[in-house]
Write a protein that holds these residues in place. Structure first.
Motif, short mmCIF file in Angstrom:
data_model
loop_
_atom_site.label_atom_id
_atom_site.label_comp_id
_atom_site.label_asym_id
_atom_site.label_seq_id
_atom_site.Cartn_x
_atom_site.Cartn_y
_atom_site.Cartn_z
N ILE A 130 0.86 -1.18 0.00
CA ILE A 130 0.00 0.00 0.00
C ILE A 130 0.90 1.23 0.00
CG2 ILE A 130 -1.59 1.39 1.40
CD1 ILE A 130 -2.84 -1.24 2.35
N THR A 131 0.60 2.18 -0.87
CA THR A 131 1.38 3.41 -0.97
C THR A 131 0.45 4.62 -0.88
OG1 THR A 131 3.00 2.31 -2.41
CG2 THR A 131 3.02 4.72 -2.36
N ILE A 132 0.79 5.55 0.00
CA ILE A 132 0.01 6.77 0.19
C ILE A 132 0.93 7.97 -0.02
CG2 ILE A 132 -1.34 8.13 1.84
CD1 ILE A 132 -2.15 5.49 3.17
N GLY A 133 0.50 8.93 -0.82
CA GLY A 133 1.33 10.07 -1.16
C GLY A 133 1.41 11.11 -0.05
N ASN A 134 1.77 12.33 -0.43
CA ASN A 134 1.92 13.44 0.51
C ASN A 134 0.59 14.17 0.71
OD1 ASN A 134 4.80 13.08 0.61
ND2 ASN A 134 4.92 14.13 -1.37
N ASN A 135 0.44 14.79 1.89
CA ASN A 135 -0.70 15.68 2.18
C ASN A 135 -2.04 14.97 2.04
OD1 ASN A 135 1.20 17.96 2.32
ND2 ASN A 135 1.27 17.76 0.09
N ASP A 152 -1.20 12.18 -4.13
CA ASP A 152 -0.98 13.33 -3.25
C ASP A 152 -2.27 14.14 -3.07
OD1 ASP A 152 1.72 12.66 -3.17
OD2 ASP A 152 2.26 14.05 -4.77
N ASN A 153 -2.39 14.81 -1.92
CA ASN A 153 -3.45 15.79 -1.67
C ASN A 153 -4.85 15.20 -1.75
OD1 ASN A 153 -1.26 17.72 -1.78
ND2 ASN A 153 -1.47 17.67 -4.00
N LEU A 166 -6.34 5.67 -6.16
CA LEU A 166 -6.95 6.99 -6.23
C LEU A 166 -5.92 7.98 -6.77
CD1 LEU A 166 -8.81 7.10 -2.78
CD2 LEU A 166 -9.82 6.63 -5.03
N PRO A 167 -6.29 8.80 -7.77
CA PRO A 167 -5.34 9.78 -8.30
C PRO A 167 -5.16 10.94 -7.32
CG PRO A 167 -7.48 10.10 -9.30
CD PRO A 167 -7.59 8.87 -8.44
N SER A 168 -4.21 11.80 -7.60
CA SER A 168 -3.94 12.96 -6.75
C SER A 168 -5.07 13.99 -6.83
CB SER A 168 -2.62 13.62 -7.16
OG SER A 168 -1.53 12.76 -6.95
N THR A 184 -10.21 21.71 -5.35
CA THR A 184 -9.76 22.90 -6.07
C THR A 184 -9.50 24.06 -5.11
OG1 THR A 184 -11.97 23.83 -6.40
CG2 THR A 184 -11.21 22.17 -8.01
N GLU A 185 -9.07 25.16 -5.67
CA GLU A 185 -8.85 26.39 -4.89
C GLU A 185 -10.15 26.88 -4.27
OE1 GLU A 185 -6.85 29.50 -3.08
OE2 GLU A 185 -6.03 27.72 -4.09
#
Length: 199
Positions: A130-135, A152-153, A166-168, A184-185
């Motif tokens: 299992i790999t989980i990105g940043n933030n 990420d995010n 799941l994509p960033s 989004t912003e």
């Protein structure tokens, strides 16, 4: 190949083999000590986690109780936080990026068993990382299944069962978990307005 090498290569293996049993015993001893350490003794808790994990540092923060199988197969980045009752079955390896936080009762399962009853009763199992990105923020009672990569995010809503990548930069939730929309912003602006109504 040893059973440990098979496990880490994603091959079928027998977890009852002596080397793997001893590795799990080591992890259980450290986890037991961690879980009975005073919650106000941050230094000892952090020291035990750094001893248990394959990668962690002084910014790693875990609220007990915590449970894992091996520990050494867990690598976390800067500012990792998990709330109470986290379970990491790290047989296949778990890699987590920087600034990741878990709500209570998050479970990461890298290991599974054969559908065939005879093979299952013989004790075979197979693990995928299992790999989980940043933030990333993982909501309460989320289950992440073997082989999943989260970008990420990402925010994963409470109660989700994540069985696919799941994509960033997305909000995702459900059982099975699915992408609901991009983050989004506008999400930042909406959140800030709750504290600064005149924005």
């Amino acid at each position: 190949m040893t059973e440990y090498e098979k496990m880490m290569a994603g091959l079928a293996h027998l977890p009852a083999e002596k080397e793997l049993k001893n590795m799990r015993k080591r992890a259980r001893e450290i986890v037991f000590e961690f879980n009975r350490t005073s919650p106000n003794d941050d230094e000892t808790q952090n020291k035990l986690i750094r001893k248990l994990f394959g990668q962690a540092d002084e910014t790693t923060s875990i609220n007990a109780p915590f449970h894992c199988d091996y520990g050494i197969n867990i690598k976390v980045g800067k500012n990792f936080f998990t709330n109470y009752h986290c379970v990491m079955l790290d047989n296949g390896g778990i890699t987590i990026g920087d600034d990741v936080m878990f709500a209570p009762n998050v479970s990461l399962y890298t290991v599974g068993h054969p559908l065939d009853v005879e093979l299952r009763n013989e004790g075979w199992e197979q693990a995928k990382p299992i790999t989980i990105g940043n933030n990333v923020w993982i909501g309460g009672s989320v289950v992440i299944l073997p082989g999943v990569t989260i970008g990420d995010n990402v925010v994963v809503g409470a109660g989700s069962v994540v069985n696919k990548d799941l994509p960033s930069n997305v909000l995702a939730f459900g059982n099975p978990c699915r992408v609901v929309r991009e983050i989004t912003e506008q999400d930042r602006e909406n959140y800030l307005r709750t504290y600064q109504p005149d924005r």
